[in-house]
Design a protein around this motif. Sequence first.
Motif, PDB file in Angstrom:
ATOM      1  N   ASP A  26       0.813  -1.218   0.000  1.00 19.61           N
ATOM      2  CA  ASP A  26       0.000   0.000   0.000  1.00 19.61           C
ATOM      3  C   ASP A  26       0.843   1.263   0.000  1.00 19.61           C
ATOM      4  OD1 ASP A  26       1.032  -0.303   2.517  1.00 19.61           O
ATOM      5  OD2 ASP A  26      -0.877  -0.090   3.582  1.00 19.61           O
ATOM      6  N   SER A  27       1.998   1.199  -0.667  1.00 17.37           N
ATOM      7  CA  SER A  27       2.899   2.358  -0.703  1.00 17.37           C
ATOM      8  C   SER A  27       2.426   3.439  -1.662  1.00 17.37           C
ATOM      9  CB  SER A  27       4.310   1.920  -1.095  1.00 17.37           C
ATOM     10  OG  SER A  27       4.304   1.311  -2.384  1.00 17.37           O
ATOM     11  N   VAL A  28       1.436   3.126  -2.495  1.00 18.41           N
ATOM     12  CA  VAL A  28       0.848   4.108  -3.406  1.00 18.41           C
ATOM     13  C   VAL A  28      -0.656   4.158  -3.146  1.00 18.41           C
ATOM     14  CG1 VAL A  28       2.595   3.872  -5.213  1.00 18.41           C
ATOM     15  CG2 VAL A  28       0.618   2.348  -5.204  1.00 18.41           C
ATOM     16  N   PRO A  29      -1.336   5.204  -3.616  1.00 23.39           N
ATOM     17  CA  PRO A  29      -2.788   5.284  -3.395  1.00 23.39           C
ATOM     18  C   PRO A  29      -3.524   4.067  -3.934  1.00 23.39           C
ATOM     19  CG  PRO A  29      -1.943   7.388  -4.179  1.00 23.39           C
ATOM     20  CD  PRO A  29      -0.815   6.409  -4.295  1.00 23.39           C
ATOM     21  N   SER A  30      -4.672   3.768  -3.362  1.00 24.26           N
ATOM     22  CA  SER A  30      -5.470   2.630  -3.807  1.00 24.26           C
ATOM     23  C   SER A  30      -6.017   2.882  -5.208  1.00 24.26           C
ATOM     24  CB  SER A  30      -6.636   2.407  -2.839  1.00 24.26           C
ATOM     25  OG  SER A  30      -7.603   1.547  -3.418  1.00 24.26           O
ATOM     26  N   PRO A  31      -5.949   1.866  -6.099  1.00 26.09           N
ATOM     27  CA  PRO A  31      -6.540   2.040  -7.427  1.00 26.09           C
ATOM     28  C   PRO A  31      -8.054   2.236  -7.362  1.00 26.09           C
ATOM     29  CG  PRO A  31      -5.903  -0.245  -7.071  1.00 26.09           C
ATOM     30  CD  PRO A  31      -5.324   0.545  -5.941  1.00 26.09           C
ATOM     31  N   PHE A 335     -14.776  -7.142   4.894  1.00 27.09           N
ATOM     32  CA  PHE A 335     -13.426  -6.690   5.220  1.00 27.09           C
ATOM     33  C   PHE A 335     -12.524  -6.732   3.990  1.00 27.09           C
ATOM     34  CE2 PHE A 335      -9.288  -7.346   7.561  1.00 27.09           C
ATOM     35  CZ  PHE A 335      -9.244  -6.068   8.084  1.00 27.09           C
ATOM     36  N   GLY A 336     -12.800  -7.667   3.071  1.00 26.78           N
ATOM     37  CA  GLY A 336     -11.969  -7.787   1.884  1.00 26.78           C
ATOM     38  C   GLY A 336     -12.078  -6.603   0.954  1.00 26.78           C
ATOM     39  N   ALA A 337     -13.198  -5.860   1.042  1.00 29.02           N
ATOM     40  CA  ALA A 337     -13.392  -4.690   0.181  1.00 29.02           C
ATOM     41  C   ALA A 337     -12.946  -3.402   0.853  1.00 29.02           C
ATOM     42  CB  ALA A 337     -14.863  -4.574  -0.216  1.00 29.02           C
ATOM     43  N   ASP A 338     -12.486  -3.480   2.079  1.00 31.53           N
ATOM     44  CA  ASP A 338     -12.016  -2.302   2.809  1.00 31.53           C
ATOM     45  C   ASP A 338     -10.734  -1.786   2.143  1.00 31.53           C
ATOM     46  OD1 ASP A 338     -11.085  -0.409   4.597  1.00 31.53           O
ATOM     47  OD2 ASP A 338     -11.486  -1.616   6.377  1.00 31.53           O
ATOM     48  N   THR A 339     -10.749  -0.543   1.709  1.00 30.42           N
ATOM     49  CA  THR A 339      -9.579  -0.003   1.004  1.00 30.42           C
ATOM     50  C   THR A 339      -8.395   0.254   1.933  1.00 30.42           C
ATOM     51  OG1 THR A 339     -10.504   2.232   1.197  1.00 30.42           O
ATOM     52  CG2 THR A 339     -10.940   1.021  -0.852  1.00 30.42           C
ATOM     53  N   ASP A 340      -8.582   0.101   3.248  1.00 28.56           N
ATOM     54  CA  ASP A 340      -7.453   0.173   4.175  1.00 28.56           C
ATOM     55  C   ASP A 340      -6.763  -1.178   4.337  1.00 28.56           C
ATOM     56  OD1 ASP A 340      -7.752   2.894   4.730  1.00 28.56           O
ATOM     57  OD2 ASP A 340      -9.237   2.515   6.297  1.00 28.56           O
ATOM     58  N   PRO A 342      -5.179  -4.577   2.266  1.00 27.50           N
ATOM     59  CA  PRO A 342      -4.553  -4.705   0.931  1.00 27.50           C
ATOM     60  C   PRO A 342      -5.194  -5.711  -0.010  1.00 27.50           C
ATOM     61  CG  PRO A 342      -3.209  -5.806   2.583  1.00 27.50           C
ATOM     62  CD  PRO A 342      -4.289  -5.067   3.337  1.00 27.50           C
ATOM     63  N   LEU A 343      -6.179  -6.500   0.428  1.00 27.11           N
ATOM     64  CA  LEU A 343      -6.691  -7.558  -0.437  1.00 27.11           C
ATOM     65  C   LEU A 343      -7.231  -7.022  -1.756  1.00 27.11           C
ATOM     66  CD1 LEU A 343      -7.276 -10.522  -0.952  1.00 27.11           C
ATOM     67  CD2 LEU A 343      -9.453 -10.240   0.264  1.00 27.11           C
ATOM     68  N   HIS A 344      -7.912  -5.872  -1.739  1.00 25.38           N
ATOM     69  CA  HIS A 344      -8.479  -5.362  -2.990  1.00 25.38           C
ATOM     70  C   HIS A 344      -7.390  -5.003  -3.994  1.00 25.38           C
ATOM     71  CE1 HIS A 344      -7.404  -1.491  -1.214  1.00 25.38           C
ATOM     72  NE2 HIS A 344      -7.661  -0.920  -2.378  1.00 25.38           N
ATOM     73  N   ARG A 345      -6.200  -4.640  -3.505  1.00 22.93           N
ATOM     74  CA  ARG A 345      -5.086  -4.356  -4.407  1.00 22.93           C
ATOM     75  C   ARG A 345      -4.633  -5.639  -5.121  1.00 22.93           C
ATOM     76  NH1 ARG A 345      -2.368   0.579  -3.085  1.00 22.93           N
ATOM     77  NH2 ARG A 345      -3.225   1.570  -1.220  1.00 22.93           N
ATOM     78  N   TYR A 346      -4.561  -6.734  -4.365  1.00 19.70           N
ATOM     79  CA  TYR A 346      -4.178  -8.011  -4.965  1.00 19.70           C
ATOM     80  C   TYR A 346      -5.212  -8.457  -5.983  1.00 19.70           C
ATOM     81  CZ  TYR A 346      -0.349  -8.592  -1.631  1.00 19.70           C
ATOM     82  OH  TYR A 346       0.824  -8.433  -0.930  1.00 19.70           O
TER      83      TYR A 346
END
Length: 377
Positions: A26-31, A335-340, A342-346
């Motif tokens: 999560d070093s960059v903003p969430s897509p 919880f998987g959709a929480d943008t805080d 990292p799962l949504h990034r994966y």
Amino acid sequence: MDFTFTEEQQAAVEAAEAVFSGVAPDSVPSPALTSGSVADGFDRALWRKLADADLLSLPIAPEHGGAGLDPIALCLVLRESAKVLARVPLLESGAAALALQTYATAGLRAELLPRIATGDLVVTVAAGGRTGHEPAELAVDARQEGADWLLDGVQTAVPWAQAADRILLPAHTTDGHPVLALVPRTRAGVTLDDQVSTSGERLAEVRLDSVRVSARETLTDPAAWESLRDLLTTGTCALALGLGERVLAMTSDYTGKREQFGFPVATFQAVAVQTADRFIDLRAMEATLWQAAWRLATGASGALPPAGDIAVAKIWAAEGVRRIVQTAQHLHGGFGADTDYPLHRYHAWAKHLELSLGPAAAHEEALGDLLAAYPLD
């Protein structure tokens, strides 16, 4: 059969683990929260660390400052990079280096490979064609004018193009033969139009309008593009495997701690069955990946050309990584959709990897063509 990796390959994994241990996904903003790309370029600080750890030079021959290792070692490092969503052109640089090492002139190898090894020259690869659904070499015309070549056409979804120094791209000659051209990003006639991946990373549509490249910058061996495409596809499978392994570990950790009715949800039969199925996916992804990488590394013969093993690996990688992230989202609940978290990034990166260099259906079709051309006894 011996599936053990060599000491050099295992050392590469250990070095990669050390470098990537400090990388935060999560070093960059969430897509999901960004209208455009999440960043202008790749992670330059991480790129420098990879260079300092001699991980950029793994596939490069010792005479050019590298370790002289094979595609298996590159795939092992790519696998580790995907576990942390490392934002670096490691796949493109490594595949380009192997292609240049095999097919470029001695002078071009001596000029470029040492700089690629140290990270001072960044090379990316265009492999998407005009639309992403057609042979990439058909998207660009290459015609000779004197000792030079003139390139006209479009390549879509080129990763890291705006930050790379050179773009290695396929084209086809007037008589239909594939060639590879190494084009500086700033060369006259090159236009980059911004695109954005599902992962939020910045891509580019590369337009070429009578771009002139010298014969020295062009690889005319008909096998060069096929070899490069095979390396990219196999490396994409390695990225999918690493990502899937991390996501399944996240899911195991979450379901082991999350309780319902006084028990961890991991103890529920429905949860255990779903995660067991995804574990089987991972093992199939792993077995088919190393089979494909081994064929590339050794040139070993088989019932089908190496392209057959690569197609099987990409089918499993595309389908497997999609099922893994979908199951992870389901078992994480809201919880998987929480943008805080990292799962949504994966999940976003998995979709990009699933479609990169062709979805499962495209490789099933390619495998069917190979089976028709090479009937099994």
